[in-house]
Design a protein around this motif. Structure first.
Motif, mmCIF file in Angstrom:
data_model
loop_
_atom_site.group_PDB
_atom_site.id
_atom_site.type_symbol
_atom_site.label_atom_id
_atom_site.label_comp_id
_atom_site.label_asym_id
_atom_site.label_seq_id
_atom_site.Cartn_x
_atom_site.Cartn_y
_atom_site.Cartn_z
ATOM 1 N N TRP A 137 0.853 -1.204 0.000
ATOM 2 C CA TRP A 137 0.000 0.000 0.000
ATOM 3 C C TRP A 137 0.881 1.244 0.000
ATOM 4 N N PHE A 138 0.348 2.300 -0.614
ATOM 5 C CA PHE A 138 1.034 3.595 -0.617
ATOM 6 C C PHE A 138 0.056 4.713 -0.269
ATOM 7 N N GLY A 139 0.544 5.700 0.474
ATOM 8 C CA GLY A 139 -0.170 6.966 0.656
ATOM 9 C C GLY A 139 0.799 8.075 0.291
ATOM 10 N N ILE A 140 0.461 8.882 -0.704
ATOM 11 C CA ILE A 140 1.397 9.897 -1.199
ATOM 12 C C ILE A 140 0.903 11.287 -0.820
ATOM 13 N N GLU A 141 1.802 12.086 -0.213
ATOM 14 C CA GLU A 141 1.502 13.468 0.183
ATOM 15 C C GLU A 141 2.021 14.379 -0.929
#
Ligand code: ADP
Ligand code: MN
Ligand code: MN
Ligand code: MN
Length: 333
Positions: free
Chosen positions: A105-109
């Motif tokens: 999983w990735f969460g990109i800011e």
């Protein structure tokens, strides 16, 4: 009746690809088909062999046109249906598939800077605003510039069904952030490119441009990054796996830096909440490290890590692919 499909793709501009789009009018009941464009106008083909193929990969409701209109994220192919040399998505999808058992999983800011003319939005046309300090997550017309655009963009992302997680005003005036995720890749990158397109498209109506420049103003002003938060199913259960992932990233730091966006040396100076591009470090709660382990992750003994190095102008197909290859490749050895 008919509906409108806005096809988006990444062009061949170097060092940072730009978004392009055009509209296809489609009969109701038909899905957006494979389409094409003139690659000689986008640095993707020569004039005598100019056709490049647009292959739909993610279709979402179009929040700007409304109705049953859609936005279609595509990847570029050659006419033999193999990936175009500028297609960075295909390798990203392959890496994600190869390590599917780890469910990455990735969460990109995504940080970015609004510009009006040649100055950041809200900056005096001559000189500089007051130094950094009061802008981050601020309120008031003296510190906040462009909130109307940001709110409209967040609503558009939600209406398009994107996994937007939040927004905040940033440390430099005129600078903002939104986050996409956590979801798997390549979807997180597909959605980030759509969200970037929506932002520039909405800002058009305000005569404002969006810069993803990593260091839009030289001097004592924060740069713009795309912190990339990452986990595997093992990391979401086990703190040792989080530490192992940070260690693994240290074994391949130079390749990551070389592919984390144009102008990274100007941004990763060791000042302004960055670690130098020449060094690699990780630590709990450390915003001066290359990799931060959030304090809640240390407390809960499970979760994710934050790679603080990617620039705002990074191609998320490239950054997420590299993180998977480096971290998951080390696990599987
Ligand atoms: P900060 O500004 O403190 O660095 P943000 O709240 O802006 O943090 O961003 C953190 C991001 O981490 C969230 O947007 C979310 O997408 C992401 N995230 C949360 N949990 C996970 C996880 N298990 N795996 C990957 N990313 C995650
Ligand atoms: Mn953030
Ligand atoms: Mn930020
Ligand atoms: Mn962050």
């Amino acid at each position: 009746m008919v509906y409108k499909a806005e096809y988006l793709w990444l062009d061949g501009t170097t060092p940072s690809a730009r978004l392009r789009s055009k509209t296809k009018v489609i009969a109701d009941g038909e899905l957006p088909p494979v389409w094409g464009f003139d690659g000689s106008s986008t640095q993707q083909a020569s004039g005598d062999n100019s056709d490049v193929v647009l292959n739909p990969v993610l279709t979402v409701p179009d929040p700007i046109r409304g109705g049953n209109n859609v936005i279609v994220m595509t990847e570029t192919l050659l006419t033999d249906m193999t990936p175009h040399p500028t297609n960075t998505r295909a390798a990203c999808a392959a890496a994600s598939n190869k390590f599917a058992s780890l469910d990455t999983w990735f969460g990109i800011e995504q940080e970015y800077t609004f510009f009006q003319g040649s100055s950041p939005l809200g900056w005096p046309s001559n000189g500089y605003p007051a130094p950094q300090g009061d802008y981050y997550c601020g309120v008031g017309a003296d510190v906040i510039f462009g909130r109307d655009i940001v709110e409209e963009h967040m609503d558009a992302c939600i209406a398009a069904g994107l996994h937007i997680a939040g927004i905040n005003a940033e440390v430099m005036p005129g600078q903002w952030e939104f986050q996409i995720g956590p979801i798997n890749t390549p979807q997180v990158a597909d959605e980030l490119w759509i969200a970037r397109w929506l932002l520039s498209r909405i800002a058009e109506d305000f005569d404002v441009t969006v810069s993803l420049d990593a260091k839009p103003v030289q001097g004592d002003w924060n740069g713009a990054g795309a912190h990339t938060n990452f986990s595997t199913n093992q990391m979401r259960e086990n703190y040792e796996a989080c530490v192992a992932a940070a260690e693994a990233l240290g074994t391949n730091a130079a390749e990551h830096i070389a592919n984390y966006g144009a102008g990274i040396e100007q941004r990763l100076t060791g000042k302004h909440e960055t670690a130098s591009y020449k060094d690699f470090s990780y630590g709990v709660s450390d915003r001066g490290a290359s990799i931060r382990i959030p304090w809640q992750v240390a407390r809960d003994q499970k979760g994710y890590i934050e790679d603080r190095r990617p620039n705002a102008n990074v191609d998320p197909y490239v950054s997420t692919r590299l993180i998977i290859e480096t971290v998951c490749g080390a696990i599987k050895k």
